[in-house]
Every structure is written in structure tokens, then in C-alpha cells.
Design an enzyme around this catalytic site. Structure first.
Site, PDB file in Angstrom:
ATOM      1  N   ASP A   1      -4.740   3.904  -2.015  1.00 31.89           N
ATOM      2  CA  ASP A   1      -5.867   4.308  -1.166  1.00 31.89           C
ATOM      3  C   ASP A   1      -6.322   5.713  -1.497  1.00 31.89           C
ATOM      4  O   ASP A   1      -5.553   6.669  -1.351  1.00 31.89           O
ATOM      5  CB  ASP A   1      -5.435   4.261   0.306  1.00 31.89           C
ATOM      6  CG  ASP A   1      -5.288   2.842   0.804  1.00 31.89           C
ATOM      7  OD1 ASP A   1      -6.256   2.076   0.675  1.00 31.89           O
ATOM      8  OD2 ASP A   1      -4.206   2.506   1.312  1.00 31.89           O
TER       9      ASP A   1
ATOM     10  N   ASP B   1      -7.024  -6.079   4.114  1.00 32.15           N
ATOM     11  CA  ASP B   1      -6.372  -4.767   4.146  1.00 32.15           C
ATOM     12  C   ASP B   1      -6.468  -4.184   5.548  1.00 32.15           C
ATOM     13  O   ASP B   1      -7.566  -3.924   6.053  1.00 32.15           O
ATOM     14  CB  ASP B   1      -7.087  -3.861   3.126  1.00 32.15           C
ATOM     15  CG  ASP B   1      -6.478  -2.470   3.023  1.00 32.15           C
ATOM     16  OD1 ASP B   1      -5.397  -2.236   3.590  1.00 32.15           O
ATOM     17  OD2 ASP B   1      -7.105  -1.624   2.350  1.00 32.15           O
TER      18      ASP B   1
ATOM     19  N   MET C   1      -8.771   8.639  -0.391  1.00 31.99           N
ATOM     20  CA  MET C   1      -9.567   9.072   0.773  1.00 31.99           C
ATOM     21  C   MET C   1     -10.079  10.488   0.547  1.00 31.99           C
ATOM     22  O   MET C   1      -9.321  11.348   0.090  1.00 31.99           O
ATOM     23  CB  MET C   1      -8.695   9.050   2.022  1.00 31.99           C
ATOM     24  CG  MET C   1      -8.038   7.712   2.286  1.00 31.99           C
ATOM     25  SD  MET C   1      -7.072   7.833   3.794  1.00 31.99           S
ATOM     26  CE  MET C   1      -6.436   6.164   3.918  1.00 31.99           C
TER      27      MET C   1
ATOM     28  N   MET D   1     -12.061   5.000  -0.790  1.00 34.09           N
ATOM     29  CA  MET D   1     -12.712   5.287   0.498  1.00 34.09           C
ATOM     30  C   MET D   1     -13.354   6.656   0.339  1.00 34.09           C
ATOM     31  O   MET D   1     -12.908   7.667   0.886  1.00 34.09           O
ATOM     32  CB  MET D   1     -11.668   5.272   1.617  1.00 34.09           C
ATOM     33  CG  MET D   1     -11.281   3.868   2.037  1.00 34.09           C
ATOM     34  SD  MET D   1      -9.788   3.859   3.042  1.00 34.09           S
ATOM     35  CE  MET D   1      -8.578   3.803   1.745  1.00 34.09           C
TER      36      MET D   1
ATOM     37  N   HIS E   1      -1.324  -1.241  -4.199  1.00 34.38           N
ATOM     38  CA  HIS E   1      -2.594  -0.806  -3.610  1.00 34.38           C
ATOM     39  C   HIS E   1      -2.570   0.706  -3.418  1.00 34.38           C
ATOM     40  O   HIS E   1      -1.651   1.260  -2.804  1.00 34.38           O
ATOM     41  CB  HIS E   1      -2.782  -1.517  -2.270  1.00 34.38           C
ATOM     42  CG  HIS E   1      -4.106  -1.288  -1.628  1.00 34.38           C
ATOM     43  ND1 HIS E   1      -5.243  -1.943  -2.010  1.00 34.38           N
ATOM     44  CD2 HIS E   1      -4.477  -0.452  -0.614  1.00 34.38           C
ATOM     45  CE1 HIS E   1      -6.259  -1.549  -1.258  1.00 34.38           C
ATOM     46  NE2 HIS E   1      -5.822  -0.638  -0.405  1.00 34.38           N
TER      47      HIS E   1
ATOM     48  N   SER F   1       0.843  -1.198   0.000  1.00 31.37           N
ATOM     49  CA  SER F   1       0.000   0.000   0.000  1.00 31.37           C
ATOM     50  C   SER F   1       0.875   1.243   0.000  1.00 31.37           C
ATOM     51  O   SER F   1       1.639   1.497   0.935  1.00 31.37           O
ATOM     52  CB  SER F   1      -0.915   0.013   1.223  1.00 31.37           C
ATOM     53  OG  SER F   1      -1.594   1.250   1.280  1.00 31.37           O
TER      54      SER F   1
ATOM     55  N   MET G   1     -12.089  -5.485   4.930  1.00 35.42           N
ATOM     56  CA  MET G   1     -11.240  -4.598   5.735  1.00 35.42           C
ATOM     57  C   MET G   1     -10.945  -5.274   7.076  1.00 35.42           C
ATOM     58  O   MET G   1     -11.863  -5.705   7.782  1.00 35.42           O
ATOM     59  CB  MET G   1     -11.928  -3.247   5.975  1.00 35.42           C
ATOM     60  CG  MET G   1     -11.995  -2.346   4.748  1.00 35.42           C
ATOM     61  SD  MET G   1     -10.395  -2.034   3.954  1.00 35.42           S
ATOM     62  CE  MET G   1      -9.499  -1.181   5.261  1.00 35.42           C
TER      63      MET G   1
ATOM     64  N   HIS H   1      -8.426   1.553  -4.173  1.00 36.62           N
ATOM     65  CA  HIS H   1      -9.410   1.391  -3.097  1.00 36.62           C
ATOM     66  C   HIS H   1     -10.048   2.747  -2.817  1.00 36.62           C
ATOM     67  O   HIS H   1      -9.418   3.627  -2.225  1.00 36.62           O
ATOM     68  CB  HIS H   1      -8.668   0.831  -1.866  1.00 36.62           C
ATOM     69  CG  HIS H   1      -9.484   0.716  -0.627  1.00 36.62           C
ATOM     70  ND1 HIS H   1      -8.921   0.484   0.614  1.00 36.62           N
ATOM     71  CD2 HIS H   1     -10.822   0.783  -0.415  1.00 36.62           C
ATOM     72  CE1 HIS H   1      -9.878   0.424   1.532  1.00 36.62           C
ATOM     73  NE2 HIS H   1     -11.036   0.611   0.929  1.00 36.62           N
TER      74      HIS H   1
HETATM   75  C1  DX5 Z   1      -6.451   1.775   5.555  1.00 36.45           C
HETATM   76  C2  DX5 Z   1      -6.045   1.560   4.126  1.00 36.45           C
HETATM   77  C3  DX5 Z   1      -4.932   0.612   3.990  1.00 36.45           C
HETATM   78  C4  DX5 Z   1      -3.634   1.022   4.625  1.00 36.45           C
HETATM   79  C5  DX5 Z   1      -3.084  -0.220   5.261  1.00 36.45           C
HETATM   80  O1  DX5 Z   1      -7.572   2.538   5.593  1.00 36.45           O
HETATM   81  O2  DX5 Z   1      -7.139   1.076   3.365  1.00 36.45           O
HETATM   82  O3  DX5 Z   1      -4.720   0.219   2.632  1.00 36.45           O
HETATM   83  O4  DX5 Z   1      -2.682   1.560   3.740  1.00 36.45           O
HETATM   84  O5  DX5 Z   1      -1.998   0.117   6.054  1.00 36.45           O
HETATM   85  P1  DX5 Z   1      -1.357  -0.907   7.098  1.00 36.45           P
HETATM   86  O6  DX5 Z   1      -0.911  -2.103   6.313  1.00 36.45           O
HETATM   87  O7  DX5 Z   1      -0.229  -0.117   7.669  1.00 36.45           O
HETATM   88  O8  DX5 Z   1      -2.429  -1.235   8.089  1.00 36.45           O
HETATM   89 ZN    ZN Z   2      -6.727   0.202   1.324  1.00 41.93          ZN
END
Ligand code: DX5
Ligand code: ZN
Length: 217
Positions: free
Chosen positions: A34, A174, A36, A67, A32, A7, A136, A65
């Protein structure tokens, strides 16, 4: 052996290309990413141009991903910019079926994501149409949180549904994933492991990718 999806949220943003190329050469299958929005989750991260910038420097599967609250309007641009897989949170839209259709109509693979507090029953009506389910294993929004073991039963439940109906979606995990926490998830049926801080928080990220793999041999 599980596929590994480092990630990028935990990478060194000043040396992003270096970090991406490291895990790429180290054999990670997915990257990956993210997204947000400050609404669905408190933080803000990257937008579609980020995916556009990364696409030319790697052949890894770009696993995006979202969010994001009401993600439908953003899907076409992420797909156009090179996302291979686009994940939408079932909690973030009133129209999960339509959101997954939009992903497919834009040429990407479709993923549905469930939070720790969301039961598998919420997504059973769309399991026939997804390429990947993301369970998750922390509450979304931040890297570096502690793995929630109570999520493992949902992985097993999804794996049973896969067998029963002949579905062939991947099951991704994840949040808080490392070479220990991945083991029960893999045994329950997880096929892709996202890992942020465990991989990029180390001096040797490739060794960490391999540690996750070796734990699931
Ligand atoms: C959390 C994200 C993850 C995050 C995971 O909301 O969706 O993808 O990067 O990070 P670690 O592996 O450090 O928990
Ligand atoms: Zn993620």
C-alpha cells in the site's frame, strides 16, 4: 480457491523480511504493498525504494496499490523497481485511461481501483484494458477497518461484465477481509483477496492465509 495477497501494511516493520518469507513459504501468491501519499488518503506509507528493497527477497507477485493523488508520475519508478501489478484509484486522476496506458507502457500489469462510494459505471470504459480490478471493501487509508458488505454487489456486477464481454481480469478485494467476509465476495466472483490485519495480526500468519483459502474451496 481464491488467491491470497497479504498486505504488508500490517506486518512487523522491524522484522519485515521474516514476515515476507513466512507468507511466501506459506504459499501466498501475491504480496500487497500500500502506497499512501498523505493527500489522497491521510496516512503516509512507503515509496518506490521500498519495492526495490523487497524485490530481491521474494518471487511473489508484487501487487502495488497506489493511494496517491495524480499517480502518473510515480508509475515508471515503481515498475522499474519491480512492481508486477500497479493499481491506480479512479478517483485520484482525471486521466484514468492514460494512467493505465502508462502502466502497460512500463511493462507492468494494470489495475483500476474503486472506492466504496464509487460505482462500477465509472470504470466500464476501461475494463477492456485492465488486468485486475480492485474493489475496495473499506474506505482506503488504514488497516484494521470493518468490511463493508454493500460493496459485494459491485463484485457481482463486475463478474457479469466479465462474462458478457469475455474479459479475463482478476477481481481483487481489499479491506476488512477475513475467513468470514471473504465468502460472499468469492461467491460474487472475487479471485484475489488482500488481507492485512487478519494475516499479520496473528501469531501464525500462514494459518490465516490457509483459513482464507479453505473458506473458498
Ligand atoms: C487499506 C489498504 C489495505 C489494508 C488492508 O487502505 O488498502 O490494503 O492494508 O488492511 P486490513 O486487511 O487490515 O483491512
Ligand atoms: Zn491496499
Amino acid at each position: 480457491m481464491i488467491k491470497v495477497a497479504p498486505s504488508i501494511l500490517s506486518a512487523d516493520f522491524v522484522n519485515l523480511q521474516r514476515d515476507i518469507e513466512r507468507v511466501d513459504k506459506g504459499g501466498a501468491e501475491y504480496l500487497h504493498i500500500d502506497i499512501m501519499d498523505g493527500q489522497f488518503v491521510p496516512s503516509i506509507s512507503f515509496g518506490p525504494d521500498f519495492v526495490k528493497a523487497i524485490r530481491p527477497i521474494t518471487n511473489m507477485v508484487l501487487d502495488v496499490h497506489l493511494m496517491v493523488q495524480n499517480p502518473e508520475h510515480l508509475i515508471p519508478e515503481f515498475a522499474k523497481n519491480g512492481a508486477d501489478i500497479i493499481g491506480v484509484q479512479v478517483e485520484a486522476t482525471q486521466h484514468i485511461h492514460r494512467a493505465l496506458q502508462i502502466i502497460h507502457n512500463n511493462g507492468a500489469k494494470a489495475e483500476v481501483v474503486i472506492n466504496p462510494g464509487t460505482p462500477v459505471a465509472m470504470i466500464t470504459p476501461v475494463l477492456h484494458m485492465v488486468d485486475q480490478v480492485l474493489v475496495m471493501t473499506v474506505n482506503p487509508g488504514f488497516g484494521g477497518q470493518k468490511f463493508l458488505p454493500e460493496t459485494v454487489d459491485k463484485i457481482a456486477e463486475l463478474n457479469e461484465l466479465k462474462k458478457k464481454h469475455g474479459y479475463d481480469f482478476d477481481i481483487e478485494i481489499d479491506g476488512g477481509v477475513n475467513d468470514q467476509t471473504v465468502v460472499p465476495c468469492y461467491k460474487a466472483g472475487a479471485t484475489v483477496a488482500v488481507a492485512g490485519s487478519f494475516v499479520f495480526g496473528a501469531d501464525d500468519p500462514v494459518a490465516r492465509v490457509n483459513a482464507i483459502r479453505n473458506a473458498t474451496k
